[in-house]
Design a protein around this motif. Sequence first.
Motif, PDB file in Angstrom:
ATOM      1  N   THR A   1       8.208  39.669  55.649  1.00  0.00           N
ATOM      2  CA  THR A   1       7.298  39.170  54.570  1.00  0.00           C
ATOM      3  C   THR A   1       7.661  37.838  54.334  1.00  0.00           C
ATOM      4  O   THR A   1       9.149  37.496  54.384  1.00  0.00           O
ATOM      5  CB  THR A   1       7.473  40.264  53.328  1.00  0.00           C
ATOM      6  OG1 THR A   1       7.265  41.439  53.518  1.00  0.00           O
ATOM      7  CG2 THR A   1       6.712  39.599  51.954  1.00  0.00           C
ATOM      8  N   VAL A   2       6.716  36.906  53.994  1.00  0.00           N
ATOM      9  CA  VAL A   2       7.007  35.572  53.853  1.00  0.00           C
ATOM     10  C   VAL A   2       6.200  35.337  52.612  1.00  0.00           C
ATOM     11  O   VAL A   2       4.966  35.379  52.383  1.00  0.00           O
ATOM     12  CB  VAL A   2       6.610  34.608  55.096  1.00  0.00           C
ATOM     13  CG1 VAL A   2       6.740  33.385  54.465  1.00  0.00           C
ATOM     14  CG2 VAL A   2       7.359  35.131  56.049  1.00  0.00           C
TER      15      VAL A   2
ATOM     16  N   LEU B   1      16.121  36.477  54.869  1.00  0.00           N
ATOM     17  CA  LEU B   1      16.384  35.797  56.108  1.00  0.00           C
ATOM     18  C   LEU B   1      16.714  34.475  55.713  1.00  0.00           C
ATOM     19  O   LEU B   1      16.017  33.774  54.827  1.00  0.00           O
ATOM     20  CB  LEU B   1      14.993  35.968  56.819  1.00  0.00           C
ATOM     21  CG  LEU B   1      14.707  37.229  57.347  1.00  0.00           C
ATOM     22  CD1 LEU B   1      13.542  37.209  58.199  1.00  0.00           C
ATOM     23  CD2 LEU B   1      15.896  37.875  58.369  1.00  0.00           C
ATOM     24  N   SER B   2      17.616  33.912  56.333  1.00  0.00           N
ATOM     25  CA  SER B   2      17.943  32.403  56.272  1.00  0.00           C
ATOM     26  C   SER B   2      17.498  31.664  57.275  1.00  0.00           C
ATOM     27  O   SER B   2      17.711  31.811  58.512  1.00  0.00           O
ATOM     28  CB  SER B   2      19.510  32.264  56.139  1.00  0.00           C
ATOM     29  OG  SER B   2      19.968  30.974  56.164  1.00  0.00           O
ATOM     30  N   LEU B   3      16.137  30.955  57.118  1.00  0.00           N
ATOM     31  CA  LEU B   3      15.431  30.314  57.926  1.00  0.00           C
ATOM     32  C   LEU B   3      15.644  28.649  57.589  1.00  0.00           C
ATOM     33  O   LEU B   3      15.517  28.418  56.378  1.00  0.00           O
ATOM     34  CB  LEU B   3      14.099  30.660  57.796  1.00  0.00           C
ATOM     35  CG  LEU B   3      13.819  32.073  58.241  1.00  0.00           C
ATOM     36  CD1 LEU B   3      12.455  32.403  58.227  1.00  0.00           C
ATOM     37  CD2 LEU B   3      14.415  32.631  59.523  1.00  0.00           C
ATOM     38  N   THR B   4      15.607  27.951  58.655  1.00  0.00           N
ATOM     39  CA  THR B   4      15.425  26.484  58.243  1.00  0.00           C
ATOM     40  C   THR B   4      14.067  25.914  57.997  1.00  0.00           C
ATOM     41  O   THR B   4      13.048  27.101  58.112  1.00  0.00           O
ATOM     42  CB  THR B   4      15.894  25.413  59.582  1.00  0.00           C
ATOM     43  OG1 THR B   4      14.882  25.684  60.750  1.00  0.00           O
ATOM     44  CG2 THR B   4      17.315  26.020  59.843  1.00  0.00           C
TER      45      THR B   4
ATOM     46  N   LEU C   1       7.013  27.319  61.269  1.00  0.00           N
ATOM     47  CA  LEU C   1       6.277  27.547  62.436  1.00  0.00           C
ATOM     48  C   LEU C   1       6.203  29.194  62.290  1.00  0.00           C
ATOM     49  O   LEU C   1       5.114  29.758  62.633  1.00  0.00           O
ATOM     50  CB  LEU C   1       7.347  27.648  63.527  1.00  0.00           C
ATOM     51  CG  LEU C   1       7.663  26.420  64.039  1.00  0.00           C
ATOM     52  CD1 LEU C   1       8.783  26.349  65.064  1.00  0.00           C
ATOM     53  CD2 LEU C   1       6.285  25.747  64.912  1.00  0.00           C
ATOM     54  N   LEU C   2       6.894  29.990  61.438  1.00  0.00           N
ATOM     55  CA  LEU C   2       6.553  31.528  61.307  1.00  0.00           C
ATOM     56  C   LEU C   2       5.167  31.307  60.509  1.00  0.00           C
ATOM     57  O   LEU C   2       4.591  32.395  60.580  1.00  0.00           O
ATOM     58  CB  LEU C   2       7.649  32.055  60.360  1.00  0.00           C
ATOM     59  CG  LEU C   2       7.681  33.476  60.037  1.00  0.00           C
ATOM     60  CD1 LEU C   2       7.233  34.418  61.241  1.00  0.00           C
ATOM     61  CD2 LEU C   2       8.934  34.170  59.369  1.00  0.00           C
ATOM     62  N   VAL C   3       5.129  30.722  59.379  1.00  0.00           N
ATOM     63  CA  VAL C   3       3.950  30.550  58.469  1.00  0.00           C
ATOM     64  C   VAL C   3       2.675  30.342  59.443  1.00  0.00           C
ATOM     65  O   VAL C   3       1.589  30.887  59.339  1.00  0.00           O
ATOM     66  CB  VAL C   3       4.129  29.730  57.338  1.00  0.00           C
ATOM     67  CG1 VAL C   3       2.630  29.502  56.607  1.00  0.00           C
ATOM     68  CG2 VAL C   3       4.953  30.310  56.371  1.00  0.00           C
ATOM     69  N   SER C   4       2.819  29.322  60.228  1.00  0.00           N
ATOM     70  CA  SER C   4       1.696  28.937  61.395  1.00  0.00           C
ATOM     71  C   SER C   4       1.322  30.250  61.977  1.00  0.00           C
ATOM     72  O   SER C   4       0.103  30.323  62.524  1.00  0.00           O
ATOM     73  CB  SER C   4       2.000  27.773  62.071  1.00  0.00           C
ATOM     74  OG  SER C   4       2.374  26.768  61.274  1.00  0.00           O
TER      75      SER C   4
ATOM     76  N   ILE D   1       7.338  37.946  67.699  1.00  0.00           N
ATOM     77  CA  ILE D   1       6.616  36.557  68.305  1.00  0.00           C
ATOM     78  C   ILE D   1       6.656  36.674  69.776  1.00  0.00           C
ATOM     79  O   ILE D   1       7.714  37.125  70.473  1.00  0.00           O
ATOM     80  CB  ILE D   1       7.821  35.506  68.001  1.00  0.00           C
ATOM     81  CG1 ILE D   1       7.482  35.328  66.366  1.00  0.00           C
ATOM     82  CG2 ILE D   1       7.149  34.112  68.733  1.00  0.00           C
ATOM     83  CD1 ILE D   1       8.348  34.143  65.933  1.00  0.00           C
ATOM     84  N   GLU D   2       5.463  36.641  70.456  1.00  0.00           N
ATOM     85  CA  GLU D   2       5.419  36.786  71.714  1.00  0.00           C
ATOM     86  C   GLU D   2       5.124  35.292  72.570  1.00  0.00           C
ATOM     87  O   GLU D   2       4.488  34.576  71.992  1.00  0.00           O
ATOM     88  CB  GLU D   2       4.060  37.751  72.153  1.00  0.00           C
ATOM     89  CG  GLU D   2       3.685  37.612  73.573  1.00  0.00           C
ATOM     90  CD  GLU D   2       2.552  38.610  73.802  1.00  0.00           C
ATOM     91  OE1 GLU D   2       1.824  38.782  74.904  1.00  0.00           O
ATOM     92  OE2 GLU D   2       2.074  39.421  72.705  1.00  0.00           O
TER      93      GLU D   2
END
Length: 343
Positions: A246-247, A261-264, A270-273, A331-332
């Motif tokens: 979930t974002v 999650l600790s994301l930069t 990139l995850l949202v895209s 992610i593939e």
Amino acid sequence: MHGDKVAVIAEDDPDVRDLIEIVLAQSGFTIFHAPDGPAAIAAVREHQPLLTTLDVNMPGMDGFAVAKRLREFSQTYLIMITALTQEIDIIRGFEAGADDYLVKPFRPRELRARADSMLRRVAFADGTFGQDPPPSTPAPPPQRAPESWAAAAVREFQEEMSPDSRRRHAHRYEPAPTPPAQPAPPAQPAPPASPVAPAWEPASAPRAAAPAAPVTPAVPPVPTRPTPPSSEARAEGNALIFRDLTVDTTTGQASRDGRSLSLTDPQLQLLVSLLGSGRRVRSKADLVLALRGEQFVTSHFVNEADKRAVEGHIAGLRQALGDDEASPRYIETVRGVGFRLAG
């Protein structure tokens, strides 16, 4: 709070320093210089710049060490500018805290595009997008012989940005004309109406018996297969949800199976895209521009170092998600093309 359009240039090569100064001055920055690593740390601490460019090979302290020290007290937008092109060097730069990575020799318009892209994101966040930038008065670079690649780039950039040059090449800065609308084809005449049966018949005319309707045999229903689980992300309010991931697009918080999650920032972008694209493959060049807020791929702005930087961000994102590239859940990798959500 960052200074308004202040930039620190940490560079010991005079030609490269002059090139960066001219480009950033064109974007309206006030410039401060630092010839080595310790001076760069002191300048960022004193001026709190919005943008900092950092050379890797500097006397006193290399750029990787400087970046780690800067991240202890500053959120300045950090662009590493270096001649190192190996993947391990690019990954080291991002792990040290860099926001962007630019390889020498570079085109002035490429640095200008990156700086302007960063300013657009800041303007959106501050609610000042659309306001005119303050006027800038960049100083011409000193003349040196022989002319280095950076000095030549300064000269070409100034010539290209001059009013006469922009008028001669106005087609580069103006949208393509819209083609004229094609006239609509003439309307076809309607077919003649079929004769209508009279609403009554003479009493003496016998009526023909209506044919019996055919009897259709009953067909047993065909059993349906259960719908497979969707490989697309779904939106619920301000959240994007994919499986147990979930974002929250308003707060930028990401969680997996309820655990934060600790994301930069690049990893989150990139995850949202990818969540917004589903199973559609996103090329590496496309993802580079997504990080900059751009839309169109051009050979001037996306190079191999940019694509390798995206690979580094994706590798870090996979590690944060606990994803396995060999049998991905989130992610593939599409070999030779880019990335998409796992099916």
